[in-house]
Write a protein that holds these residues in place. Structure first.
Motif, short mmCIF file in Angstrom:
data_model
loop_
_atom_site.label_atom_id
_atom_site.label_comp_id
_atom_site.label_asym_id
_atom_site.label_seq_id
_atom_site.Cartn_x
_atom_site.Cartn_y
_atom_site.Cartn_z
N ASP A 12 0.85 -1.19 0.00
CA ASP A 12 0.00 0.00 0.00
C ASP A 12 0.88 1.24 0.00
O ASP A 12 1.89 1.31 0.73
N ILE A 13 0.49 2.24 -0.78
CA ILE A 13 1.07 3.58 -0.67
C ILE A 13 0.28 4.31 0.41
O ILE A 13 -0.95 4.33 0.38
N THR A 14 0.97 4.91 1.35
CA THR A 14 0.29 5.64 2.43
C THR A 14 0.54 7.14 2.40
O THR A 14 -0.18 7.89 3.03
N GLU A 15 1.57 7.59 1.69
CA GLU A 15 1.85 9.01 1.52
C GLU A 15 2.37 9.24 0.09
O GLU A 15 3.14 8.42 -0.41
N PRO A 16 1.98 10.31 -0.58
CA PRO A 16 1.09 11.40 -0.15
C PRO A 16 -0.39 11.06 -0.31
O PRO A 16 -1.25 11.86 0.03
N ILE A 17 -0.69 9.87 -0.86
CA ILE A 17 -2.06 9.41 -0.99
C ILE A 17 -2.14 8.02 -0.38
O ILE A 17 -1.12 7.39 -0.09
N TYR A 18 -3.34 7.53 -0.21
CA TYR A 18 -3.53 6.16 0.23
C TYR A 18 -4.05 5.38 -0.96
O TYR A 18 -5.12 5.68 -1.50
N ALA A 19 -3.29 4.39 -1.42
CA ALA A 19 -3.67 3.64 -2.61
C ALA A 19 -2.92 2.32 -2.64
O ALA A 19 -1.88 2.16 -1.99
N GLY A 20 -3.45 1.39 -3.41
CA GLY A 20 -2.73 0.15 -3.64
C GLY A 20 -1.53 0.41 -4.53
O GLY A 20 -1.54 1.30 -5.38
N GLU A 50 -17.61 17.49 -16.48
CA GLU A 50 -18.76 16.62 -16.29
C GLU A 50 -18.38 15.15 -16.50
O GLU A 50 -19.09 14.26 -16.03
N ARG A 51 -17.30 14.91 -17.19
CA ARG A 51 -16.91 13.53 -17.50
C ARG A 51 -15.99 12.93 -16.43
O ARG A 51 -15.61 11.77 -16.54
N ARG A 52 -15.67 13.71 -15.42
CA ARG A 52 -14.75 13.24 -14.39
C ARG A 52 -15.40 13.29 -13.01
O ARG A 52 -16.31 14.08 -12.75
N ALA A 53 -14.87 12.44 -12.15
CA ALA A 53 -15.26 12.47 -10.74
C ALA A 53 -13.98 12.42 -9.91
O ALA A 53 -12.93 11.93 -10.36
N VAL A 54 -14.05 12.94 -8.69
CA VAL A 54 -12.92 12.95 -7.77
C VAL A 54 -13.12 11.82 -6.77
O VAL A 54 -14.19 11.72 -6.15
N ALA A 55 -12.12 10.98 -6.60
CA ALA A 55 -12.21 9.84 -5.69
C ALA A 55 -11.38 10.08 -4.44
O ALA A 55 -10.28 10.66 -4.51
N THR A 56 -11.90 9.65 -3.30
CA THR A 56 -11.13 9.65 -2.06
C THR A 56 -11.15 8.25 -1.48
O THR A 56 -12.11 7.49 -1.66
N LEU A 57 -10.07 7.89 -0.82
CA LEU A 57 -9.98 6.61 -0.12
C LEU A 57 -9.67 6.92 1.33
O LEU A 57 -8.64 7.52 1.64
N ASN A 58 -10.61 6.54 2.21
CA ASN A 58 -10.49 6.88 3.63
C ASN A 58 -10.28 8.38 3.81
O ASN A 58 -9.45 8.83 4.60
N ASP A 59 -11.07 9.15 3.03
CA ASP A 59 -11.11 10.61 3.07
C ASP A 59 -9.82 11.28 2.59
O ASP A 59 -9.65 12.48 2.77
N GLN A 60 -8.95 10.52 1.95
CA GLN A 60 -7.77 11.11 1.31
C GLN A 60 -7.99 11.14 -0.19
O GLN A 60 -8.31 10.10 -0.80
N PRO A 61 -7.79 12.30 -0.86
CA PRO A 61 -7.92 12.35 -2.32
C PRO A 61 -6.96 11.35 -2.97
O PRO A 61 -5.79 11.25 -2.58
N THR A 62 -7.46 10.61 -3.93
CA THR A 62 -6.65 9.55 -4.51
C THR A 62 -6.58 9.62 -6.02
O THR A 62 -5.87 8.82 -6.64
N GLY A 63 -7.32 10.57 -6.67
CA GLY A 63 -7.19 10.72 -8.11
C GLY A 63 -8.50 10.98 -8.81
O GLY A 63 -9.58 10.99 -8.20
N SER A 64 -8.39 11.18 -10.11
CA SER A 64 -9.55 11.45 -10.95
C SER A 64 -10.00 10.16 -11.63
O SER A 64 -9.17 9.35 -12.07
N VAL A 65 -11.34 9.96 -11.72
CA VAL A 65 -11.90 8.76 -12.34
C VAL A 65 -12.97 9.17 -13.35
O VAL A 65 -13.39 10.33 -13.41
#
Length: 508
Positions: A243-251, A455-470
């Motif tokens: 897992d990446i924990t900094e600066p984002i939380y992601a696999g 309109e074609r994008r959404a912002v994703a957060t994982l455990n309330d941390q921004p993790t990227g555009s989807v």
């Protein structure tokens, strides 16, 4: 007279004539010319005894001065302990007791200096510079012995007409055998293999051992190249090992780990710039403000590597608490010296393993749906080392067909991250997915927000941390499928949906 006899007589006559001619040439030819190295030198094959004839026990120390480089060091006798525990006499560099010295190399040089027999004597010469023995040239050697006596000589250029180098001793020039280590840097006596982390092994029931897989327990990147520091480590997840924990939380993309392991398990320097570095040395080579710092633990062994200024393809480097400043090639640190977090992360927001998740909760503007999962051990498929589970799913106490739930679950995981742009979400989430786990670890929550800029994008957060555009289209598919699966009906799949082996493994 027979023809054969005639030919034999003619041949003998020719040989006699040629022999006489050769004798005449020998008797009338001039004497051998003097050595080409100097018209004023007296050259003869050496029949002299050894110039330096001592033993290792006679040596107090050996001073070596590189006159051209204005550098010097001293070799001293020392004792080392062999692998069998015995003590043996050898040599080291004075003042380097705390450094990892290649003792056998120092001994090889010392052995050639306290015992020197010339292969050829040239004698007195007018121009010593022709031999690399002029003022400010060569290597001045001072042999100091335990009886208080000393000898001094200078080693110059490599001899042109034979092996060895020129040596000036008591105003005469000789050709002598010389250790290759003399004309290398004194820093070449330091071991440049700095880190060697053993690969873990697995012991079978019969006692045989096989190599296991090296693991990076944790890794932290900082320095000038990382205004946003990067941190990753081992994961509790069964699909992605890290897992990446900094600066984002992601696999983390497990394939990237091989590059880190390859370059961090064994670290070998290219050269040495300074030993016992002072603060001035550290600043001189840019290590007071490193471009990159890699603080990591692999196979439970901890190390810190700092990289400073780069010259050509070489970085200055310090390792752990060692005060030696080394160099290392750019190609040996490419996995970590200057990378972006987006290049490390897995392509999806999150991939929790379907058989680890005890509950899935989905919340949107149409309400909240809770799916409870029960694991049932399949004894036929289970082994001594691996338990296989069948899953039963229910919503509000009513059974949900697992053949409908499994493709819906895969749809939840298939939301991919488009780029490394990290932005804070605005407003309320349009969809929230919460995962609870059988092993009791902390729940994970993914939220998707509308992106006001697209309109074609959404912002994703994982455990309330921004993790990227989807893609917003991925979220809309889930929202539509959410209403279908809630009625225990099959969701419509997307034949064009691209998946990866990791995604498929997580949902199967």
């Amino acid at each position: 007279m027979k023809k054969t006899t005639k030919y034999i007589i003619i041949t003998l006559v020719v040989l006699i004539v040629l022999g006489a001619a050769a004798a005449a040439l020998i008797l009338t030819s001039p004497k051998d010319s003097e050595d080409d190295a100097s018209s004023s030198s007296t050259v003869s094959e050496s029949t002299e005894p050894a110039l330096i004839d001592k033993t290792a026990e006679d040596v107090k120390n050996i001073g070596i001065e590189d006159l051209a480089a204005d550098d010097s060091y001293t070799i001293i006798p020392t004792e080392t302990t062999t692998s069998s525990g015995d003590t043996e006499q050898t040599f080291t560099i004075e003042g380097w007791d705390d450094l990892d010295v290649l003792y056998s190399n120092v001994k090889s040089l010392a052995d050639r200096l306290y015992s020197i027999t010339p292969t050829k004597k040239i004698g007195a010469v007018e121009d010593l510079s022709e031999y690399g023995l002029g003022s400010g040239e060569g290597y001045k050697i001072t042999m100091n012995y335990t009886d208080g006596t000393s000898q001094t000589f200078t080693i110059g250029n490599k001899a042109g007409e034979s092996s060895g180098s020129y040596m000036l001793y008591e105003d005469e020039v000789y050709i002598v055998p010389v250790s290759t280590y003399l004309k290398q840097s004194k820093y070449d006596f330091l071991n440049k293999a700095l880190i060697a982390i053993p690969t873990p092994t697995i012991t079978a029931t019969d006692g045989t051992e096989t190599d296991s897989t090296s693991e990076i327990n944790s890794l932290h990147l900082s320095g000038q190249n990382y205004p946003e520091e990067i941190q990753f480590g081992l994961s509790d997840d069964e699909v992605l090992a890290y897992d990446i924990t900094e600066p984002i939380y992601a696999g983390m993309n497990s394939g990237k780990i091989d590059d880190f392991v390859k370059q961090l398990q064994n670290v070998t320097a290219a050269g040495v710039l300074a030993v016992h570095a002072t603060e001035e040395d550290i600043a001189k080579y840019g290590l007071d403000n490193p471009v990159a710092v890699c603080d990591y633990t692999m196979n439970d062994e901890h190390h810190v590597i700092k990289l400073g200024d780069k010259t050509g393809d070489l970085y200055s480097m310090m390792v752990d608490d060692d005060t030696t400043i080394y160099t290392i090639t750019d190609s040996a640190v490419t996995s970590w010296v200057n990378i972006e977090v987006y290049s490390l992360r897995d392509g999806f927001v999150r991939l929790p393993y379907i058989k680890s998740v005890s509950r899935v909760t989905l919340t949107s503007s149409t309400g909240t749906d809770v799916y409870d999962v029960t694991r049932i051990e399949n004894e036929e498929k289970s082994t001594e080392t691996n338990t296989f589970y069948d899953l039963e799913v229910s919503k509000d106490g009513k059974e949900i067909n697992y053949d409908y739930y499994q493709p819906f679950y895969q749809m939840l995981l298939a939301v991919s991250v488009l780029n490394e742009e990290i932005q804070e979400p605005q407003g309320d989430p349009i969809l929230t997915i919460k995962y609870d786990f059988f092993d009791g670890r902390k729940s994970e929550e993914i939220k998707f927000y509308a992106d006001p800029a697209s309109e074609r994008r959404a912002v994703a957060t994982l455990n309330d941390q921004p993790t990227g555009s989807v893609r917003m289209s991925d979220i809309q598919k889930i929202l539509e499928a959410k209403e279908v699966i809630a009625q225990n009906k099959p969701v419509k799949g997307d034949e064009e949906e691209s998946t990866t082996s990791e995604l498929e493994s997580a949902a199967e």
